[in-house]
Design an enzyme around this catalytic site. Structure first.
Site, mmCIF file in Angstrom:
data_model
loop_
_atom_site.group_PDB
_atom_site.id
_atom_site.type_symbol
_atom_site.label_atom_id
_atom_site.label_comp_id
_atom_site.label_asym_id
_atom_site.label_seq_id
_atom_site.Cartn_x
_atom_site.Cartn_y
_atom_site.Cartn_z
ATOM 1 N N HIS A 66 65.227 -39.724 12.283
ATOM 2 C CA HIS A 66 64.164 -38.722 12.236
ATOM 3 C C HIS A 66 64.556 -37.563 13.149
ATOM 4 O O HIS A 66 65.350 -37.725 14.087
ATOM 5 C CB HIS A 66 62.844 -39.313 12.705
ATOM 6 C CG HIS A 66 62.277 -40.323 11.762
ATOM 7 N ND1 HIS A 66 60.955 -40.712 11.821
ATOM 8 C CD2 HIS A 66 62.820 -41.030 10.745
ATOM 9 C CE1 HIS A 66 60.710 -41.601 10.875
ATOM 10 N NE2 HIS A 66 61.843 -41.815 10.214
ATOM 11 N N GLU B 66 63.025 -36.076 15.566
ATOM 12 C CA GLU B 66 62.759 -36.301 16.983
ATOM 13 C C GLU B 66 63.797 -37.237 17.604
ATOM 14 O O GLU B 66 64.270 -36.993 18.721
ATOM 15 C CB GLU B 66 61.354 -36.893 17.190
ATOM 16 C CG GLU B 66 60.231 -35.983 16.768
ATOM 17 C CD GLU B 66 59.777 -36.182 15.319
ATOM 18 O OE1 GLU B 66 58.638 -35.818 15.011
ATOM 19 O OE2 GLU B 66 60.564 -36.708 14.498
ATOM 20 N N CYS C 132 55.787 -39.855 14.195
ATOM 21 C CA CYS C 132 55.485 -41.177 13.667
ATOM 22 C C CYS C 132 55.500 -42.181 14.830
ATOM 23 O O CYS C 132 55.919 -41.839 15.942
ATOM 24 C CB CYS C 132 56.516 -41.565 12.597
ATOM 25 S SG CYS C 132 58.129 -42.026 13.269
ATOM 26 N N CYS D 137 58.994 -42.442 16.551
ATOM 27 C CA CYS D 137 59.346 -41.260 17.336
ATOM 28 C C CYS D 137 58.464 -41.142 18.574
ATOM 29 O O CYS D 137 58.952 -40.772 19.649
ATOM 30 C CB CYS D 137 59.260 -40.012 16.471
ATOM 31 S SG CYS D 137 60.500 -39.990 15.159
#
Length: 164
Positions: free
Chosen positions: A54, A56, A84, A87
């Site tokens: 992801h 992040e 999420c 993250c």
């Protein structure tokens, strides 16, 4: 000096760039310390074949490598969407205490990136989650923790350079 909106627009631009490259979903993240960008990364789940890639996570990894330590205290994270659960956990582990985000979880769900089921699962005890967890070899596994606890505190800091 750049302002919060400038950094957020950089994160949004990374998300939009992924619409052209399809390296991953439409997510971008920028990490800033003392007004300077340490890292700026997009989501690369598809291109890396990595469900943890992801934006992040990618940005946290790059920023930590750049400064040579996993502690990102004093950094600000700008992300194109509310993080999420994975993250968010990484943000806590990295000691980042300020996050600016663009899209909400509801926006992400609307776009097909819902993750509420994960948050719901995490509220359950481990034995009540839909993934089956079984504890085995506990008496062997604890030995690594016992050795870690026995290390002098100065030695624990050397872990980052791979010397242990």
């Amino acid at each position: 000096m750049e302002n919060h909106e400038t950094f957020m627009h950089r994160a949004i631009a990374l998300a939009e760039q992924n619409l052209k490259t399809l390296n991953g979903g439409p997510f971008g993240c920028v990490i800033v310390r003392d007004g300077k960008i340490l890292s700026a990364k997009g989501n690369s789940v598809t291109s890396d074949c990595d469900p943890t890639a992801h934006a992040e996570i990618n940005a946290i990894r790059a920023a930590a490598k750049k400064i040579g330590k996993p502690d990102l205290s004093g950094c600000i994270l700008y992300t194109s969407a509310e993080p999420c659960p994975m993250c968010l956990s990484a943000i806590y582990w990295a000691n980042i205490t300020h996050v600016y985000y663009g899209n909400t979880k509801r926006d992400a769900e609307w776009a097909g990136f819902g993750d509420e089921f994960i948050s719901d699962e995490l509220k359950n005890k481990i034995e009540d989650q839909s993934i089956r967890f079984e504890r085995i070899c506990a008496s062997d596994a604890i030995k690594a923790f016992e050795k870690w606890v026995a290390l002098p505190s100065g030695e624990k800091g050397r872990v980052k350079d791979g010397s242990l």
